[in-house]
Design an enzyme around this catalytic site. Structure first.
Site, short mmCIF file in Angstrom:
data_model
loop_
_atom_site.label_atom_id
_atom_site.label_comp_id
_atom_site.label_asym_id
_atom_site.label_seq_id
_atom_site.Cartn_x
_atom_site.Cartn_y
_atom_site.Cartn_z
N ASP A 258 -14.14 -26.54 0.15
CA ASP A 258 -15.30 -25.69 0.30
C ASP A 258 -16.45 -26.57 0.82
O ASP A 258 -16.32 -27.80 0.91
CB ASP A 258 -15.64 -25.03 -1.04
CG ASP A 258 -16.39 -23.71 -0.89
OD1 ASP A 258 -16.93 -23.45 0.21
OD2 ASP A 258 -16.42 -22.95 -1.86
N HIS B 201 -22.40 -22.50 -5.81
CA HIS B 201 -23.55 -22.72 -4.93
C HIS B 201 -24.73 -23.28 -5.72
O HIS B 201 -25.57 -24.00 -5.16
CB HIS B 201 -23.99 -21.40 -4.29
CG HIS B 201 -23.03 -20.85 -3.28
ND1 HIS B 201 -21.97 -20.04 -3.64
CD2 HIS B 201 -22.97 -20.99 -1.94
CE1 HIS B 201 -21.31 -19.70 -2.56
NE2 HIS B 201 -21.89 -20.26 -1.51
#
Length: 309
Positions: free
Chosen positions: A236, A164
């Protein structure tokens, strides 16, 4: 082969009208959408997937509507495999009742690397237990008519950081075979109907050793050849995670993912869906995406959509 994030009914309808195969309910979406999905299906008039992140614990979106459940770590510590399968079925029944058909769960990364992003989202620090419990949870979801998705292939548990926030590098590929890849081998064997999410980790020894797995054709090759995995492979999130978004726009990342081997490219942030489609068309026309790659991915997605009741 596209699964964009959506925030409300109108946003979802517009993206489905553009032809996407599925939509992803973001954590910041209008909660009313969870009560509108059945009507959306009737209005759109064709099969499509609706996905959400619902693992239990700290990653369970809209829990005030969909319920509160323990983390994977707590499930493994307090329940048998059969009980975890039943918990997966319970969650799946609630999701499906609201019109959700894909759950981006379970996490089968092996904890133990000290990463907060993994932690109690993992079932265990033991690779085989992580796979066994993940497979049980997945079987429960599948029994309720919700597609389970194992993540984050080939394993985020010992990466150097959180994807992230930026680049994350795993141990070298030979080391991964003896640890991080074991849960996937276990889970694929025990829950063969489940799908997989390919993460953004860089794996030394996998291809050039610098390209994130989600954009790396060698990662998808390993998935298909070493594991004999024939199911759906998702990326993702391609926009909400700095490991990709720091260096690529969504119009660059989606074609790169499809060219590498992803069957559905996932992203969460606001985007111009037509610009993404145009970028994919251009990638096919210029040879970045091979026609066979497009055909094989589209067939897998269509087979999946044909199975939705």
């Amino acid at each position: 082969m596209l699964m964009p994030g959506v925030v409300n009914y109108g946003d979802a309808k517009a993206k489905l009208d553009a032809g996407v195969g599925g939509i992803f309910i973001t954590s910041w979406a209008d909660p009313a959408l969870l009560y509108q999905l059945h009507g959306l299906r009737e209005e759109v008039g064709r099969p499509f997937d609706v996905a959400i992140d619902f693992e239990g614990g700290r990653v369970q979106r809209f829990s005030h509507i969909l319920g509160e459940h323990p983390s994977p770590r707590d499930l493994a510590a307090t329940m048998t495999l059969d009980e975890v399968e039943a918990k997966g079925a319970e969650i799946g029944q609630t999701l499906r009742a609201h019109g959700i058909t894909v759950d981006f769960a379970p996490v089968i990364d092996v904890d133990g690397g000290g990463l907060e992003v993994v932690g109690d989202r993992s079932f265990s620090e033991d690779p085989r237990l992580a796979g066994d419990y993940g497979a049980a949870f997945a079987r429960g979801l599948e029994s309720a008519g919700v597609k389970a998705v194992f993540k984050h292939y080939p394993g985020h548990g010992r990466a150097s950081g959180d994807t992230h926030l930026g680049e994350a590098v795993t141990p070298a590929l030979p080391d991964m075979f003896g640890h991080d890849l074991i849960p996937f081998e276990e889970a694929f064997a025990q829950a063969p109907e489940a799908a997989v999410m390919v993460g953004h980790m860089v794996v030394p020894g996998l291809g050039d050793g610098t390209t994130p797995a989600s954009l790396n054709n060698h990662a998808y090759g390993l998935l298909r050849s070493h594991h004999n995995f024939n199911g759906l492979a998702y990326t993702d999130d391609l926009t909400g995670m700095a490991a990709i978004s720091n260096t690529m726009s969504i119009e660059q990342a989606v074609p790169a993912a499809l060219a590498a081997g992803a069957d559905q490219a996932l992203w969460s942030s606001a985007s111009d869906i037509n610009a993404v489609i145009d970028a994919c068309v251009y990638a096919v026309e210029t040879g970045q995406i091979h026609p066979y790659r497009l055909e094989s991915g589209a067939q897998r997605v269509q087979h999946r959509l044909d199975s939705i009741q």
